[in-house]
Design a protein around this motif. Structure first.
Motif, PDB file in Angstrom:
ATOM      1  N   LEU A   1      27.938  50.843  50.814  1.00 10.65           N
ATOM      2  CA  LEU A   1      28.751  50.974  49.607  1.00 10.65           C
ATOM      3  C   LEU A   1      30.092  50.264  49.779  1.00 10.65           C
ATOM      4  O   LEU A   1      30.586  49.606  48.855  1.00 10.65           O
ATOM      5  CB  LEU A   1      28.968  52.454  49.285  1.00 10.65           C
ATOM      6  CG  LEU A   1      27.718  53.231  48.859  1.00 10.65           C
ATOM      7  CD1 LEU A   1      28.020  54.720  48.767  1.00 10.65           C
ATOM      8  CD2 LEU A   1      27.194  52.722  47.522  1.00 10.65           C
TER       9      LEU A   1
ATOM     10  N   SER B   1      25.138  61.703  42.709  1.00 14.23           N
ATOM     11  CA  SER B   1      24.511  60.383  42.641  1.00 14.23           C
ATOM     12  C   SER B   1      23.200  60.364  43.408  1.00 14.23           C
ATOM     13  O   SER B   1      22.939  61.225  44.255  1.00 14.23           O
ATOM     14  CB  SER B   1      25.453  59.296  43.187  1.00 14.23           C
ATOM     15  OG  SER B   1      25.556  59.349  44.594  1.00 14.23           O
TER      16      SER B   1
ATOM     17  N   LEU C   1      20.905  57.415  45.440  1.00  9.72           N
ATOM     18  CA  LEU C   1      20.887  56.046  45.951  1.00  9.72           C
ATOM     19  C   LEU C   1      19.533  55.742  46.571  1.00  9.72           C
ATOM     20  O   LEU C   1      19.062  56.484  47.433  1.00  9.72           O
ATOM     21  CB  LEU C   1      22.002  55.851  46.982  1.00  9.72           C
ATOM     22  CG  LEU C   1      22.192  54.421  47.493  1.00  9.72           C
ATOM     23  CD1 LEU C   1      23.678  54.096  47.629  1.00  9.72           C
ATOM     24  CD2 LEU C   1      21.515  54.221  48.842  1.00  9.72           C
TER      25      LEU C   1
ATOM     26  N   HIS D   1      18.842  52.298  47.471  1.00  8.72           N
ATOM     27  CA  HIS D   1      18.983  51.087  48.277  1.00  8.72           C
ATOM     28  C   HIS D   1      18.670  51.432  49.733  1.00  8.72           C
ATOM     29  O   HIS D   1      19.028  52.508  50.220  1.00  8.72           O
ATOM     30  CB  HIS D   1      20.417  50.550  48.202  1.00  8.72           C
ATOM     31  CG  HIS D   1      20.771  49.916  46.895  1.00  8.72           C
ATOM     32  ND1 HIS D   1      20.561  48.583  46.641  1.00  8.72           N
ATOM     33  CD2 HIS D   1      21.326  50.437  45.772  1.00  8.72           C
ATOM     34  CE1 HIS D   1      20.980  48.299  45.416  1.00  8.72           C
ATOM     35  NE2 HIS D   1      21.444  49.412  44.864  1.00  8.72           N
TER      36      HIS D   1
ATOM     37  N   THR E   1      18.580  51.201  43.571  1.00  9.89           N
ATOM     38  CA  THR E   1      19.602  51.485  42.563  1.00  9.89           C
ATOM     39  C   THR E   1      20.551  52.552  43.094  1.00  9.89           C
ATOM     40  O   THR E   1      20.212  53.306  44.015  1.00  9.89           O
ATOM     41  CB  THR E   1      18.979  51.998  41.249  1.00  9.89           C
ATOM     42  OG1 THR E   1      18.253  53.216  41.520  1.00  9.89           O
ATOM     43  CG2 THR E   1      18.048  50.969  40.646  1.00  9.89           C
ATOM     44  N   TRP E   2      21.742  52.583  42.522  1.00 11.20           N
ATOM     45  CA  TRP E   2      22.669  53.691  42.759  1.00 11.20           C
ATOM     46  C   TRP E   2      23.040  54.241  41.397  1.00 11.20           C
ATOM     47  O   TRP E   2      23.673  53.559  40.593  1.00 11.20           O
ATOM     48  CB  TRP E   2      23.912  53.233  43.516  1.00 11.20           C
ATOM     49  CG  TRP E   2      24.784  54.389  43.948  1.00 11.20           C
ATOM     50  CD1 TRP E   2      24.358  55.633  44.316  1.00 11.20           C
ATOM     51  CD2 TRP E   2      26.210  54.412  44.055  1.00 11.20           C
ATOM     52  NE1 TRP E   2      25.425  56.437  44.657  1.00 11.20           N
ATOM     53  CE2 TRP E   2      26.574  55.714  44.506  1.00 11.20           C
ATOM     54  CE3 TRP E   2      27.209  53.468  43.829  1.00 11.20           C
ATOM     55  CZ2 TRP E   2      27.900  56.085  44.721  1.00 11.20           C
ATOM     56  CZ3 TRP E   2      28.533  53.837  44.052  1.00 11.20           C
ATOM     57  CH2 TRP E   2      28.876  55.132  44.496  1.00 11.20           C
ATOM     58  N   LYS E   3      22.597  55.456  41.121  1.00  6.42           N
ATOM     59  CA  LYS E   3      22.839  56.084  39.829  1.00  6.42           C
ATOM     60  C   LYS E   3      23.769  57.277  40.024  1.00  6.42           C
ATOM     61  O   LYS E   3      23.490  58.153  40.841  1.00  6.42           O
ATOM     62  CB  LYS E   3      21.519  56.540  39.203  1.00  6.42           C
ATOM     63  CG  LYS E   3      20.560  55.388  38.919  1.00  6.42           C
ATOM     64  CD  LYS E   3      19.249  55.880  38.331  1.00  6.42           C
ATOM     65  CE  LYS E   3      18.317  54.705  38.045  1.00  6.42           C
ATOM     66  NZ  LYS E   3      17.029  55.148  37.456  1.00  6.42           N
TER      67      LYS E   3
ATOM     68  N   MET F   1      31.059  51.316  38.774  1.00  4.97           N
ATOM     69  CA  MET F   1      29.631  51.006  38.753  1.00  4.97           C
ATOM     70  C   MET F   1      29.377  49.637  38.126  1.00  4.97           C
ATOM     71  O   MET F   1      28.497  48.887  38.566  1.00  4.97           O
ATOM     72  CB  MET F   1      28.861  52.093  37.995  1.00  4.97           C
ATOM     73  CG  MET F   1      29.053  53.503  38.533  1.00  4.97           C
ATOM     74  SD  MET F   1      28.675  53.686  40.293  1.00  4.97           S
ATOM     75  CE  MET F   1      26.955  54.135  40.218  1.00  4.97           C
TER      76      MET F   1
ATOM     77  N   LEU G   1      30.245  46.977  40.761  1.00 10.17           N
ATOM     78  CA  LEU G   1      29.203  46.901  41.787  1.00 10.17           C
ATOM     79  C   LEU G   1      27.963  46.194  41.248  1.00 10.17           C
ATOM     80  O   LEU G   1      27.334  45.393  41.949  1.00 10.17           O
ATOM     81  CB  LEU G   1      28.843  48.308  42.272  1.00 10.17           C
ATOM     82  CG  LEU G   1      29.896  49.023  43.120  1.00 10.17           C
ATOM     83  CD1 LEU G   1      29.500  50.471  43.349  1.00 10.17           C
ATOM     84  CD2 LEU G   1      30.087  48.317  44.462  1.00 10.17           C
ATOM     85  N   GLN G   2      27.612  46.488  40.012  1.00  7.31           N
ATOM     86  CA  GLN G   2      26.465  45.839  39.372  1.00  7.31           C
ATOM     87  C   GLN G   2      26.684  44.326  39.315  1.00  7.31           C
ATOM     88  O   GLN G   2      25.779  43.543  39.620  1.00  7.31           O
ATOM     89  CB  GLN G   2      26.278  46.401  37.959  1.00  7.31           C
ATOM     90  CG  GLN G   2      25.169  45.758  37.148  1.00  7.31           C
ATOM     91  CD  GLN G   2      23.782  46.218  37.549  1.00  7.31           C
ATOM     92  OE1 GLN G   2      23.630  47.237  38.212  1.00  7.31           O
ATOM     93  NE2 GLN G   2      22.777  45.458  37.159  1.00  7.31           N
TER      94      GLN G   2
ATOM     95  N   SER H   1      23.685  49.302  40.012  1.00  3.01           N
ATOM     96  CA  SER H   1      24.374  50.581  39.853  1.00  3.01           C
ATOM     97  C   SER H   1      24.494  50.918  38.374  1.00  3.01           C
ATOM     98  O   SER H   1      24.569  50.023  37.532  1.00  3.01           O
ATOM     99  CB  SER H   1      25.782  50.520  40.465  1.00  3.01           C
ATOM    100  OG  SER H   1      25.750  50.023  41.790  1.00  3.01           O
ATOM    101  N   SER H   2      24.529  52.220  38.070  1.00  8.01           N
ATOM    102  CA  SER H   2      24.665  52.632  36.672  1.00  8.01           C
ATOM    103  C   SER H   2      25.135  54.075  36.597  1.00  8.01           C
ATOM    104  O   SER H   2      25.015  54.837  37.558  1.00  8.01           O
ATOM    105  CB  SER H   2      23.331  52.492  35.928  1.00  8.01           C
ATOM    106  OG  SER H   2      22.352  53.349  36.498  1.00  8.01           O
TER     107      SER H   2
END
Length: 303
Positions: free
Chosen positions: A15, A127, A129, A131, A149-151, A166, A169-170, A176-177
């Motif tokens: 991250l 969250s 993750l 990844h 993904t990181w939600k 987010m 990062l996207q 990410s979202s």
């Protein structure tokens, strides 16, 4: 923008690396002072599985031991420690009466309830993750072993800062979202982890073996079916995660291999507490839970 990342394991460094790539300043708080010294001296190395050359990131990075914690100039905090160290981190954060949003990137469940009690003034985000990340043995850094993904989603309070983070990062290539029903997503990930982690730890195999070996697969399906008594999810979800991480070792596998305490209490332990509240029996999950706890207790006998 400046964020603090607490925890310099694989997830925390992953991250941090992508935040730096996104042009965000990062204060990375480590457990050991030696690690922070090395990071400040050499930078954080990011190795992506589809690229040959490691990327060293130092611009905007400041590493320091958690004992030097400060909230000065921070816009957000990301907590990425093991569940075993959560109480210590919450104690440090609560003393500073932190008010900026705190995003938790942890395995298992139960930590958000603890955070609500300890952190009265901060917006809190859970969250999920997916990844893939692995600590590098050649550098002070991390290997991005697989894109996922990181939600993140609000657990208490809202913050435009998290949405901005987010988005950045996207844009940096780290999918990410922000999501609405984060608790449901966290429960689903917990359920998948409860199938994969204990079995791979006990069998000492890579994730893919749970599909490749017919006997292991039969056991995995039986555990899955039992977990659906308390958390509804699909076997196809378990299969997809195993396929995407088939060459990886689960975190619990590595903890057992290295003789470390696992996060089993926050995974199968959490499921068993749900089952007790709902008056449901889960003999397979109970067997896995007590098997892992038994292995942990045997460490002292082997030393």
């Amino acid at each position: 923008m400046k964020v603090a990342v607490i925890g310099a394991g694989a997830v925390g460094m992953l991250l941090s690396a992508f935040a730096l790539k996104a042009g965000i300043k990062v204060s990375l708080f480590t457990k050991r002072e030696e690690q922070s010294i090395r990071l400040n001296h050499s930078g954080l190395t990011l190795i992506q599985s589809n690229q040959d050359n490691p990327e060293t990131l130092s611009r905007g990075l400041s590493a320091q031991p958690i004992s030097s914690w400060t909230t000065e100039g921070l816009d957000a905090v990301i907590v990425s420690v093991k569940q075993l160290h959560l109480d210590e981190v919450l104690g440090i954060l609560s003393k500073k009466r932190i008010k900026v949003p705190v995003i938790f990137a942890l395995n298992g469940m139960g930590h958000m309830e603890k955070a609500q009690v300890s952190l009265k003034d901060a917006p809190l985000y859970g969250s999920v993750l997916t990844h893939g990340a692995k600590r590098s043995t050649d550098y002070e850094g991390v290997i991005h072993t697989g894109k996922g993904t990181w939600k993140a989603g609000s657990w208490r309070g809202e913050s435009e800062t998290v949405e901005f983070l987010m988005k950045k990062l996207q844009e940096a290539g780290f999918f990410s979202s922000c999501e609405e029903n984060i608790e449901k997503l966290m429960e689903e990930k917990l359920a998948v982890n409860a199938v994969i982690n204990p079995l791979t730890a006990l069998y000492q195999v890579k994730n893919g073996a749970l599909l490749d070996n017919p006997l292991f697969k039969e056991n995995a399906r039986a555990v899955f079916k039992e977990i659906t008594k308390v958390i509804p999810f699909k076997w196809e979800t378990v299969e997809r995660v195993i396929v995407n991480t088939r060459k990886n070792h689960s975190s619990m596998h590595e903890d057992i291999r290295l003789g470390r305490e696992t996060e089993v209490d926050a995974i199968t332990g959490y499921l068993l507490s749900l089952a007790e509240k709902r008056q449901v029996t889960m003999p397979l999950v109970s067997f896995l839970h007590h098997s892992i706890k038994g292995v942990e207790r045997s460490y002292d006998d082997d030393r």
